[in-house]
Design an enzyme around this catalytic site. Structure first.
Site, PDB file in Angstrom:
ATOM      1  N   GLN A  78       3.520  -9.695   5.125  1.00 26.04           N
ATOM      2  CA  GLN A  78       4.058  -9.218   6.409  1.00 26.04           C
ATOM      3  C   GLN A  78       5.209 -10.128   6.836  1.00 26.04           C
ATOM      4  O   GLN A  78       5.172 -11.336   6.563  1.00 26.04           O
ATOM      5  CB  GLN A  78       2.949  -9.236   7.462  1.00 26.04           C
TER       6      GLN A  78
HETATM    7  N1  GTP Z   1      -1.842   4.550  -5.390  1.00 26.98           N
HETATM    8  C1  GTP Z   1      -1.868   3.221  -5.435  1.00 26.98           C
HETATM    9  N2  GTP Z   1      -2.090   2.517  -4.319  1.00 26.98           N
HETATM   10  C2  GTP Z   1      -2.133   1.170  -4.404  1.00 26.98           C
HETATM   11  C3  GTP Z   1      -1.919   0.480  -5.628  1.00 26.98           C
HETATM   12  N3  GTP Z   1      -1.988  -0.846  -5.395  1.00 26.98           N
HETATM   13  C4  GTP Z   1      -2.255  -0.975  -4.086  1.00 26.98           C
HETATM   14  N4  GTP Z   1      -2.342   0.226  -3.482  1.00 26.98           N
HETATM   15  C5  GTP Z   1      -2.634   0.506  -2.046  1.00 26.98           C
HETATM   16  O1  GTP Z   1      -1.574  -0.061  -1.283  1.00 26.98           O
HETATM   17  C6  GTP Z   1      -2.076  -0.569  -0.052  1.00 26.98           C
HETATM   18  C7  GTP Z   1      -1.730  -2.039   0.083  1.00 26.98           C
HETATM   19  O2  GTP Z   1      -2.394  -2.796  -0.917  1.00 26.98           O
HETATM   20  P1  GTP Z   1      -2.631  -4.380  -0.824  1.00 26.98           P
HETATM   21  O3  GTP Z   1      -3.115  -4.833  -2.146  1.00 26.98           O
HETATM   22  O4  GTP Z   1      -3.428  -4.723   0.369  1.00 26.98           O
HETATM   23  O5  GTP Z   1      -1.116  -4.849  -0.569  1.00 26.98           O
HETATM   24  P2  GTP Z   1      -0.575  -6.343  -0.368  1.00 26.98           P
HETATM   25  O6  GTP Z   1       0.721  -6.400  -1.066  1.00 26.98           O
HETATM   26  O7  GTP Z   1      -1.604  -7.326  -0.768  1.00 26.98           O
HETATM   27  O8  GTP Z   1      -0.335  -6.380   1.214  1.00 26.98           O
HETATM   28  P3  GTP Z   1      -0.298  -7.683   2.176  1.00 26.98           P
HETATM   29  O9  GTP Z   1      -1.547  -8.461   1.923  1.00 26.98           O
HETATM   30  O10 GTP Z   1      -0.239  -7.140   3.571  1.00 26.98           O
HETATM   31  O11 GTP Z   1       0.927  -8.452   1.839  1.00 26.98           O
HETATM   32  C8  GTP Z   1      -3.592  -0.320  -0.083  1.00 26.98           C
HETATM   33  O12 GTP Z   1      -3.860   0.892   0.590  1.00 26.98           O
HETATM   34  C9  GTP Z   1      -3.904  -0.177  -1.569  1.00 26.98           C
HETATM   35  O13 GTP Z   1      -5.047   0.596  -1.831  1.00 26.98           O
HETATM   36  C10 GTP Z   1      -1.677   1.254  -6.806  1.00 26.98           C
HETATM   37  O14 GTP Z   1      -1.474   0.775  -7.928  1.00 26.98           O
HETATM   38  N5  GTP Z   1      -1.655   2.619  -6.639  1.00 26.98           N
END
Ligand code: GTP
Ligand code: MG
Length: 204
Positions: A78
């Site tokens: 974020q």
């Molecule tokens: N369809 C799909 N959705 C995904 C994939 N990887 C993550 N998501 C979705 O994307 C959203 C964010 O995923 P996170 O892993 O929490 O993202 P992040 O980058 O860690 O986010 P922050 O911790 O806020 O920085 C969630 O709803 C996940 O389920 C993927 O390979 N395919």
């Protein structure tokens, strides 16, 4: 004499430990990727996607690949949390930069955050793995399309690659980690970090 043999034994059999930073803007899929990495490369079941919440602190994951131990540091993406990233740069052997390839409206933000990472002196020479994530979605940009869009300048001598992956179904993850281990093993950055930690040959 004993200590010489012990030193040699330790040198040959101890596994190298690499620190890998997982960066990218919020919702790119970093934590989902970390959990998938754990289940692909170890016997541990990672958290399922529906139990993953946005990251505020730091998630740590450890895996072993061939003769190496990998420690992943996954940070929150974020906007208000991105200033924390640089605290981890000095100790990192490499960077994984995750991008939601199915969300073109956020490519510009992802690009400028990445450019800022690459400008930082503390990450000089760190190999870079850029992941075009969410390939399970039909409208996801391919690794090539994303590379064309980002049009990264100032990569200079840095070793980097774009890979198409899905943190959901695991597509491309094994190959990506294998690439990373291979480049970290022979990177100047690793040599530099080893020298700084005082790790040298068998006599050490
Ligand atoms: N369809 C799909 N959705 C995904 C994939 N990887 C993550 N998501 C979705 O994307 C959203 C964010 O995923 P996170 O892993 O929490 O993202 P992040 O980058 O860690 O986010 P922050 O911790 O806020 O920085 C969630 O709803 C996940 O389920 C993927 O390979 N395919
Ligand atoms: Mg996260």
């Amino acid at each position: 004499m004993f200590s010489l043999f012990y030193g040699l034994w330790k040198y040959i059999f101890s596994k190298t430990e690499f620190h890998v930073l997982i960066l990218g803007i919020d919702k790119a899929g970093k934590t989902t990727l970390l959990e998938k990495l754990k289940s692909v490369h170890s016997n541990l079941e990672g958290l399922p996607p529906d139990r993953i919440i946005p990251t505020v602190g730091l998630n740590i994951g450890r895996i072993e690949v061939a003769n190496s131990k990998l420690v992943f540091w996954d940070l929150g993406g974020q906007p208000g949390l991105r200033s924390i990233w640089e605290k981890y740069y000095e100790e990192a052997h490499a960077v994984i930069y995750v991008i939601d390839a199915a969300c073109p409206s956020r490519f510009e933000d992802a690009k400028s955050a990445l450019e800022k990472v690459l400008r930082h002196d503390d990450l000089q020479g760190a190999p870079l793995l850029i992941l075009a994530n969410k390939q399970d979605l039909t409208d996801a940009a391919s690794a090539e399309e994303l590379a064309r869009y980002l049009d990264l300048k100032k990569l200079d001598e840095r070793v980097y690659i774009f890979e198409a992956v899905s943190a959901y179904d695991g597509m491309g993850i094994k190959e990506s980690v294998e690439w990373l281990v291979e480049v970290m093993e022979r990177s100047k950055r690793t040599e530099m970090l080893r020298a700084r930690a005082g790790v040298t040959g068998p006599g050490a």
